[in-house]
Design an enzyme around this catalytic site. Structure first.
Site, PDB file in Angstrom:
ATOM      1  N   SER B  41      28.536  82.678  20.102  1.00  0.00           N
ATOM      2  CA  SER B  41      29.940  82.803  20.494  1.00  0.00           C
ATOM      3  C   SER B  41      30.158  83.964  21.445  1.00  0.00           C
ATOM      4  O   SER B  41      30.956  83.884  22.367  1.00  0.00           O
ATOM      5  CB  SER B  41      30.815  83.014  19.248  1.00  0.00           C
ATOM      6  OG  SER B  41      30.578  81.997  18.314  1.00  0.00           O
ATOM      7  N   GLU B  62      29.038  91.635   8.371  1.00  0.00           N
ATOM      8  CA  GLU B  62      29.618  92.534   9.374  1.00  0.00           C
ATOM      9  C   GLU B  62      29.599  93.988   8.917  1.00  0.00           C
ATOM     10  O   GLU B  62      29.358  94.899   9.719  1.00  0.00           O
ATOM     11  CB  GLU B  62      31.057  92.106   9.695  1.00  0.00           C
ATOM     12  CG  GLU B  62      31.179  90.718  10.326  1.00  0.00           C
ATOM     13  CD  GLU B  62      31.148  89.582   9.302  1.00  0.00           C
ATOM     14  OE1 GLU B  62      31.134  89.866   8.076  1.00  0.00           O
ATOM     15  OE2 GLU B  62      31.130  88.412   9.715  1.00  0.00           O
ATOM     16  N   PHE B  87      36.926  90.163  12.105  1.00  0.00           N
ATOM     17  CA  PHE B  87      35.848  90.661  11.241  1.00  0.00           C
ATOM     18  C   PHE B  87      35.278  91.989  11.743  1.00  0.00           C
ATOM     19  O   PHE B  87      34.674  92.735  10.981  1.00  0.00           O
ATOM     20  CB  PHE B  87      34.753  89.593  11.116  1.00  0.00           C
ATOM     21  CG  PHE B  87      35.317  88.222  10.859  1.00  0.00           C
ATOM     22  CD1 PHE B  87      36.296  88.049   9.885  1.00  0.00           C
ATOM     23  CD2 PHE B  87      34.915  87.119  11.595  1.00  0.00           C
ATOM     24  CE1 PHE B  87      36.860  86.796   9.661  1.00  0.00           C
ATOM     25  CE2 PHE B  87      35.477  85.867  11.375  1.00  0.00           C
ATOM     26  CZ  PHE B  87      36.438  85.706  10.403  1.00  0.00           C
ATOM     27  N   ARG B 171      36.899  86.301  25.205  1.00  0.00           N
ATOM     28  CA  ARG B 171      35.631  85.596  25.468  1.00  0.00           C
ATOM     29  C   ARG B 171      35.780  84.610  26.610  1.00  0.00           C
ATOM     30  O   ARG B 171      34.847  84.316  27.336  1.00  0.00           O
ATOM     31  CB  ARG B 171      35.243  84.777  24.225  1.00  0.00           C
ATOM     32  CG  ARG B 171      34.467  85.499  23.194  1.00  0.00           C
ATOM     33  CD  ARG B 171      33.808  84.509  22.272  1.00  0.00           C
ATOM     34  NE  ARG B 171      34.737  83.727  21.485  1.00  0.00           N
ATOM     35  CZ  ARG B 171      34.473  82.521  20.997  1.00  0.00           C
ATOM     36  NH1 ARG B 171      33.311  81.942  21.266  1.00  0.00           N
ATOM     37  NH2 ARG B 171      35.350  81.879  20.256  1.00  0.00           N
TER      38      ARG B 171
END
Lengths: 270, 319
Positions: B41, B62, B87, B171
């Site tokens: 991702s 995480e 996260f 992103r």
């Protein structure tokens, strides 16, 4: 190994004196790691008190950061800083806070206190030592109560996955946590089995026997391709007359009389 | 500094991020990257290919990733650790606090899919509070780059900062706003358009929105200044005071909850220095929800029309 035993005795006495000035503190968990600190600072770890920031040194992360006072006692005895500073524990502006702080205290490699986090930072350090090409080891001390934290297991899994054979973890299995006995709060009596199942080269020793600890540390050094775990069977408050055997000895207050008695006992009997 | 027309970039911003990081890592062996099973991702595969030893996938863990990054930083490395914005912040707040910021370790946390850009991942994955959660941590630096030109310009500065930094990173394809060669400085706001009636203080996807709103306002005879506050912490107080003094009204525009975000940061500064009418465009203390980004922008009041309306309110409140 007689000298390690003697060193442990000195660390214990010095730690008690650190607490003495305050009248309270995390006595239980500091007392239970004294012998391990004696082994580590008594020769197992390659460190240089005159050059605390030497990049190629072995490193120690005390994830149960509340054991700070015992670590400070050991560091002062090695000459990292003046012993007189020990009396300043938790005082305004001190370089010796209740929990370990990498920026305040020479010789402290990582800031800890929020439980579980030292596992991850130690794994990061061990990875970093390998990436840097250092022939150096990372030592990590965790508590059995601390193993309630999920982050502990996240870190252990990554250590195994990356085959961090430069990482030696000590689990101070003193059987007690803040709210009482581990078996009553959240039973982790099968920790050694869990660590082995997580792929660690796991040894169990008497955590108050410097000889046994030192031997296990050497075996861990020789182990390749997997990280090592040394389960320390200990007593919380060990060697401190007013703390050992008490159910609630994580953070306790004591009288001057109690401390005098504890110091006398430790001097004569340990 | 600005392009003449604003269009979506042909590539995703994550490609710029990874490409720049690969470039930087080639010149600096201290740079390492970590991910928590979101490498696909975050677009970090090229980094892993170029530097397999220096890429650490921590799995879906995480908290551990942030701690490992801190350990690496204590060894002198410059770690960039990625997860989704949710996260990378609220899930690991204590790890960012103690192992990174309190320990004064220069870990670079990268959180992607800011605010409504989480779109089809829905409310669970929609970081509308990421900046607010971290903003209460002393000394941390919070940055939201706008487009490729700005991101490329900021990344070496971020790497060089001796501080824990959170990068709020889109992103997807950003709207290209800045001309090639535009230069930025962390902690200094960039003035994108001059104006005398009101200042639109914007960040991230709201930069293009604010510029569009300024055009709409011009038609209504309101001369709006547009300032890109890409550093949310430390917020550029000097620029804010200047804008408040010269335009007399402020509208903050953020793809984030107005509680604790850019609007709060600006208000906190101005109420002590140069109080002027201030309106906050952003998500008005609601949870996110699933849906296309356009729908969410409309639902949460993040359109140019919303910004223009807020500007008119702010101007009307001027004494």
């Amino acid at each position: 190994m007689q000298n390690l035993k003697a060193f442990a005795k000195e660390i214990r006495l010095e730690t008690l004196r650190v607490f003495e000035a305050r009248g309270f503190g995390h006595v239980g968990g500091a007392m239970s790691v004294v012998e391990t600190l004696a082994v580590l600072y008594g020769g197992a770890m390659r460190v240089d008190p005159k050059n605390p920031d030497w990049p190629g040194r072995d490193r120690l992360v005390v994830s149960k950061g509340h054991a700070g006072p015992a670590v400070y006692a050991a560091l002062a005895m090695l000459g990292y800083f003046d012993k007189a500073l020990l009396k300043t524990l938790n005082q305004p502006g001190t370089t010796l806070p209740s929990h370990c702080d990498r920026l305040k205290t020479p010789g402290i490699d990582m800031t800890t206190g929020s439980l579980g986090q030292g596992v991850s930072t130690a794994v990061g350090i061990a990875v970093g030592q390998k990436l840097s090409g250092f022939d150096a080891r990372t030592y990590l001390i965790i508590g059995d109560g601390e193993c309630d934290e999920g982050q502990v297991w996240e870190g252990l899994m990554l250590a195994r996955h990356r085959k961090l054979d430069n990482l030696t973890v000590f689990c101070d299995r003193n059987g007690q946590q803040l709210d009482g006995f581990v078996k009553d709060v959240l039973d982790t009596s099968d920790l050694a089995e869990k660590f082995a199942a997580f792929g660690f080269f796991t040894q169990t020793v008497n955590g108050h026997d410097t000889e046994e600890i030192a031997a296990a540390v050497e075996k861990a050094k020789a182990n390749k391709e997997s990280p090592s775990m040394i389960v320390l069977n200990t007593k919380k408050g060990y060697g401190c007359t007013f703390a050992e055997g008490q159910e609630f000895n994580h953070h306790i207050a004591f009288t001057a009389e109690q401390m005098k008695e504890a110091l006398e006992y430790a001097e004569k009997n340990l | 500094m600005l392009k003449k027309t604003f269009e979506k970039e042909p590539h995703m911003l994550r490609e710029t991020f990874c490409g720049t990081l690969v470039e930087m890592a080639g010149a600096d062996a201290r740079i390492v990257a970590l991910d928590a099973d979101l490498m696909s991702s975050s677009g970090m595969k090229p980094f892993k290919k170029a530097f397999p030893e220096r890429f650490i996938n921590c799995g879906v863990a995480e908290a551990n990733m942030v701690g490992v990054a801190a350990g690496l930083a204590s060894m002198g490395f410059i770690p960039f650790a990625h997860s989704f914005g949710t996260f990378a912040t609220r899930r690991v707040c204590d790890q960012v606090f103690m192992s990174c910021a309190y320990a004064r370790l220069p870990v670079k946390i990268v959180g992607t899919d800011p605010g409504v850009c989480a779109a089809y991942n829905g409310g669970t994955h929609m970081p509308l509070e990421d900046m607010a959660v971290l903003r209460a941590i002393p000394e941390i630096v919070l940055v939201e780059p706008t487009d490729t030109v700005q991101l490329k310009n900021l990344m070496p500065q971020i790497a060089a900062l001796d501080a824990t930094v959170y990068i709020r990173l889109l992103r997807k394809n950003a709207v290209a706003v800045f001309e090639e060669g535009a230069a930025f400085e962390i902690g200094k706001a960039a003035t994108l358009r001059e104006g005398k009636d009101v200042t639109l203080v914007c960040s991230g996807i709201m930069v293009a929105v604010a510029l569009e709103a300024a055009d709409m306002l011009a038609k209504a005879d309101i001369d709006a200044r547009v300032v890109n506050m890409f550093t949310w912490k430390p917020v550029d107080g000097e620029a804010l005071e200047k804008c408040a003094g010269e335009t007399g009204a402020i509208v903050t525009c953020e793809n984030h909850n107005v509680v604790g975000g850019l609007g709060s940061a600006c208000a906190e500064h101005l109420m002590k220095t140069r109080p002027v009418p201030l309106e906050t465009v952003g998500v008005q203390d609601h949870f996110g929800e699933v849906g296309p980004e356009d729908y969410l922008r409309g639902k949460f009041g993040l359109s140019a029309a919303d910004v223009a309306a807020a500007a008119k309110r702010a101007v009307a409140r001027k004494g």
